[in-house]
Design an enzyme around this catalytic site. Structure first.
Site, PDB file in Angstrom:
ATOM      1  CG  ASP A   1      42.440 -13.228  11.075  1.00 18.69           C
ATOM      2  OD1 ASP A   1      41.551 -14.141  11.632  1.00 18.69           O
ATOM      3  OD2 ASP A   1      42.872 -12.629  10.035  1.00 18.69           O
TER       4      ASP A   1
ATOM      5  CG  ASP B   1      47.496 -17.982  10.621  1.00 19.29           C
ATOM      6  OD1 ASP B   1      46.200 -18.936  10.591  1.00 19.29           O
ATOM      7  OD2 ASP B   1      47.869 -17.100   9.818  1.00 19.29           O
TER       8      ASP B   1
END
Ligand code: GLA
Length: 432
Positions: free
Chosen positions: A179, A249
């Protein structure tokens, strides 16, 4: 999903954190172009690429984040693995069981420096889960972050790449999602990257350091860059990993799905074997997506050849949802062993209006030519000219519905089909 205070804190403070070790741990470069004008970290950063023993096809699996966020423990992963077998998902090709953020203890082990799985959530350790997942014939994925902390504030891997890569491999991990939260200020990108190539950007180098560390372990591992479409990742992602996130997201809403489709439709020329735009994890089973929207979510992820990582509690899927995610024709297109490229937009007719995302896509598989039609609006009849499908030409064609396997008949010149609001028609076309 509401952002936890901890998470908000991580996002805000992240940019201020400076990791002293950050620049120290780069494995040595394997090659640097002789003509390069690169200086500093861009000149010495490793250039080794990802293993090509894995990651040829887009990943199929399950990930904890969309369904469980931080409320995870080893039982949910073992349950998902068992459901893969029980529901026939493993037989359909799903193989990765992926742990997302929040598996870690708050601090690294004081003596070994290793990240520690939170014992109250993972009493068997990650290696214990890996053994059980492997015993079912499946693979295990884990999560870390190319910053000072993960998005939820747990220990991350920037500056600790070698130790963390070795640790994950030792545990038996097969897949790493990496990430992009909490980037130290000395690692932010310049407006223009060195040599005008985003592969040389600080963002790319944060990921390249982990590619090299994984490579050094000698074990092939699937490397998924969760970099949210920043630093023009589609230009260099395949030199660093197997797939890369293209957007922020996803959420379980049509607006989120259609904006991901619109963004990804512009970069489909980056997709081929070992090279996959990641449109984020699946929301089928979450929120209140209509059945048609769930069909489009699955079909488009399949025909754009994104990784498909289911993101819901598999126990709650109904039989219609299971039929969608196990659709053999769409999965065959997604996992085609001969054709690596996705379906791409085409102009359906001379007068077709342009939409965002595009509605008409065409692409080849080993079975023939396919056309996919997404209805971005309300129920309507959609028409395309066979001659406008790249590579098809004029003539008569037999059309088959990929959802049902049904033969729809033989047609000349053009084909029309009624498509429900936000639904997707999926067609296999052969010359008659
Ligand atoms: C980021 C990623 C998500 C998820 C969370 C975990 O937001 O983009 O996919 O991994 O972090 O904290």
């Amino acid at each position: 999903m509401a952002m936890s205070l901890h998470r908000l804190f991580s996002y805000v403070l992240g940019a201020l954190v400076v990791s002293a070790a950050a620049h120290a741990s780069a494995p040595s470069a394997t090659s640097t172009a002789a003509t390069s004008t690169l200086t500093g970290i861009a000149a010495t950063a490793p250039t080794v690429g990802p293993s090509h023993q894995v990651g040829r096809l887009p990943a199929l699996g399950w990930n904890s984040w969309n369904g469980h966020a931080c409320n995870i423990n080893e039982t949910i992963f073992l349950d998902a693995a068992n459901q893969f077998i029980f529901l026939g998902l493993a037989d359909a090709g799903y193989e990765y069981i992926n742990i997302d953020d929040c598996w870690q203890s708050e601090t690294r082990d004081a003596s070994t420096g290793r990240i520690v799985p939170e014992p109250s959530k993972f009493p068997s350790g990650i290696n214990g889960i890996a053994d059980q997942v492997h015993a079912l014939g499946l693979k295990l994925g884990i999560y870390s972050d190319a910053g000072a902390k993960t998005c939820d504030g747990f220990p991350a891997s920037l500056g600790n790449e070698t130790l963390d890569a070795e640790t994950f491999i030792e545990w038996g991990v097969d897949y790493l999602k990496y990430d992009n939260c909490n980037i130290p200020s000395n690692w932010t990108d310049a407006a223009t990257p060195p040599d005008d190539d985003w592969y040389n950007s600080n963002s790319a180098i944060r990921y390249r350091q982990m590619t090299a560390a994984l490579n050094q372990t000698g074990k092939p591992i699937h490397f998924s860059l969760c970099i949210w479409g920043t630093a023009n990742v589609w230009e260099w992602g395949a030199r660093v990993g197997h797939s890369w996130r293209m957007t922020n997201d996803i959420s379980a809403s049509w607006s989120s799905i259609s904006s991901i489709l619109a963004a990804n439709a512009q970069h489909l020329d980056s997709v081929d074997f070992f090279s996959h735009n990641d449109m984020d994890m699946m929301e089928i089973g979450n929120g209140d997506l209509t059945l048609q929207e769930q069909r489009t979510h699955f079909a488009a992820w399949a025909f754009m050849k994104s990784p498909i990582l289911l993101g819901t509690d598999l126990n709650n899927l109904n039989s219609t949802q299971l039929d969608i995610i196990k659709n053999a024709e769409l999965l065959a297109f997604h996992q085609d062993p001969i054709v690596g490229t996705p379906a791409t937009p085409f102009n359906a007719t001379a007068s077709a209006p342009s939409t965002s995302p595009p509605e008409f896509y065409a692409g080849r598989s080993s079975k023939g030519m396919h056309v996919f039609i997404i209805n971005t609006n309300t129920t309507a009849t959609k028409t395309f000219d066979f001659a406008n499908v790249p590579g098809l030409g004029f003539g008569r064609f037999r059309v088959q519905d990929m959802w049902t396997g049904k033969d729809l008949g033989t047609f000349a010149n053009e084909f029309s089909i009624t498509v429900d609001t936000h639904d997707t028609a999926a067609l296999l076309i052969h010359r008659a």
